[in-house]
Scaffold this active site. Structure first.
Site, PDB file in Angstrom:
ATOM      1  N   ASP A 251      48.099  34.163  39.563  1.00  0.00           N
ATOM      2  CA  ASP A 251      47.272  34.705  38.475  1.00  0.00           C
ATOM      3  C   ASP A 251      47.694  36.104  38.054  1.00  0.00           C
ATOM      4  OD1 ASP A 251      46.477  36.136  40.685  1.00  0.00           O
ATOM      5  OD2 ASP A 251      44.352  35.659  40.521  1.00  0.00           O
TER       6      ASP A 251
ATOM      7  N   SER B 289      39.295  42.684  45.721  1.00  0.00           N
ATOM      8  CA  SER B 289      39.814  41.492  46.395  1.00  0.00           C
ATOM      9  C   SER B 289      41.225  41.659  46.932  1.00  0.00           C
ATOM     10  CB  SER B 289      39.774  40.287  45.448  1.00  0.00           C
ATOM     11  OG  SER B 289      40.517  40.538  44.267  1.00  0.00           O
TER      12      SER B 289
ATOM     13  N   HIS C 115      46.423  38.437  42.373  1.00  0.00           N
ATOM     14  CA  HIS C 115      46.233  38.273  43.816  1.00  0.00           C
ATOM     15  C   HIS C 115      47.552  37.917  44.498  1.00  0.00           C
ATOM     16  CE1 HIS C 115      42.116  37.651  42.198  1.00  0.00           C
ATOM     17  NE2 HIS C 115      41.800  38.390  43.258  1.00  0.00           N
TER      18      HIS C 115
END
Length: 223
Positions: free
Chosen positions: A191, A15, A194
């Site tokens: 978090d 991601s 990211h």
């Protein structure tokens, strides 16, 4: 700068590479490259080296572990015939051990991780101009934290494989640790994984530092 006119760089990962890119492979205009470090690298290459047409491809898919990336590596990396390959994987290998502790079949332990990454390297080694190995990371400066301590094992694997196979190693973990001595990780990632645009810019800068990149190249003049 190590990249030449008409070179193709394929960025493979999860991601933090994906960041909303087109699937399974993103490149070209608009948000096809996503909004993360790959996009910023492409922007800087085009802005500072306009005379070099460099094709940047985003092969990141959110949620991937090294096991997932290896399964699609032929299709999403090798078959694209890149000149340069960048591999940034491992965050989910570690993360699943902490956010899904009751699902062991989704977790990738260090031994398998090393085997997976080495297989990726071997699939392109000798066929490309160079391979970048970008370390996974966790934006936690306390090395005694359980997830940070575990992540360091995976970073060490990347460093070891990079040395073994002559890859260009980019230590994102060390880069973020240094930055977080000055600003808290919440400034760049809610978090601790990211990155926002500031974090993505830090990653792009760390990558380009390994590429003999000159921000003042040509002083805006096209050669």
């Amino acid at each position: 700068m190590i990249f030449e006119d008409m070179d193709r760089i394929v960025f493979a990962g999860d991601s933090v590479t994906d960041m909303g890119s087109a699937q399974p492979v993103g490149e070209g205009l608009f948000e096809n490259l996503g909004t993360g470090y790959v996009r910023i690298i492409d922007n800087l290459l085009a802005a500072c080296y306009p005379e070099r047409k460099i094709r940047v491809t985003n092969s990141g898919i959110s949620g991937n572990t090294s096991r997932d990336l290896l399964a699609r590596f032929q299709r999403d990396v090798v078959d694209l015939k890149p000149d340069w390959v960048s591999i940034c994987i491992g965050i989910n290998d570690v993360w699943r051990q902490f956010d899904s502790p009751a699902i062991p079949d989704e977790q990738v332990m260090p031994e398998e991780y090393e085997q997976n990454v080495e297989q990726m390297i071997l699939q392109v080694k000798g066929k490309v101009k160079g391979i970048f190995l970008l370390s996974p990371y966790y934006m936690e400066p306390n090395r005694e934290d359980a997830m940070r301590s575990r992540m360091d094992e995976y970073v060490a694997v990347c460093a070891r494989l990079a040395q073994k196979h002559g890859c260009i190693f980019v230590d994102f973990q060390q880069m973020y640790e240094d930055y977080c001595k000055i600003r808290h990780s919440t400034f760049i990632a809610w978090d601790r994984v990211h990155p926002n645009r500031v974090g993505a810019t830090l990653m792009a800068r760390a990558f380009l530092e390994k590429c003999e990149f000159d921000y003042n190249h040509g002083n805006g003049e096209v050669h």
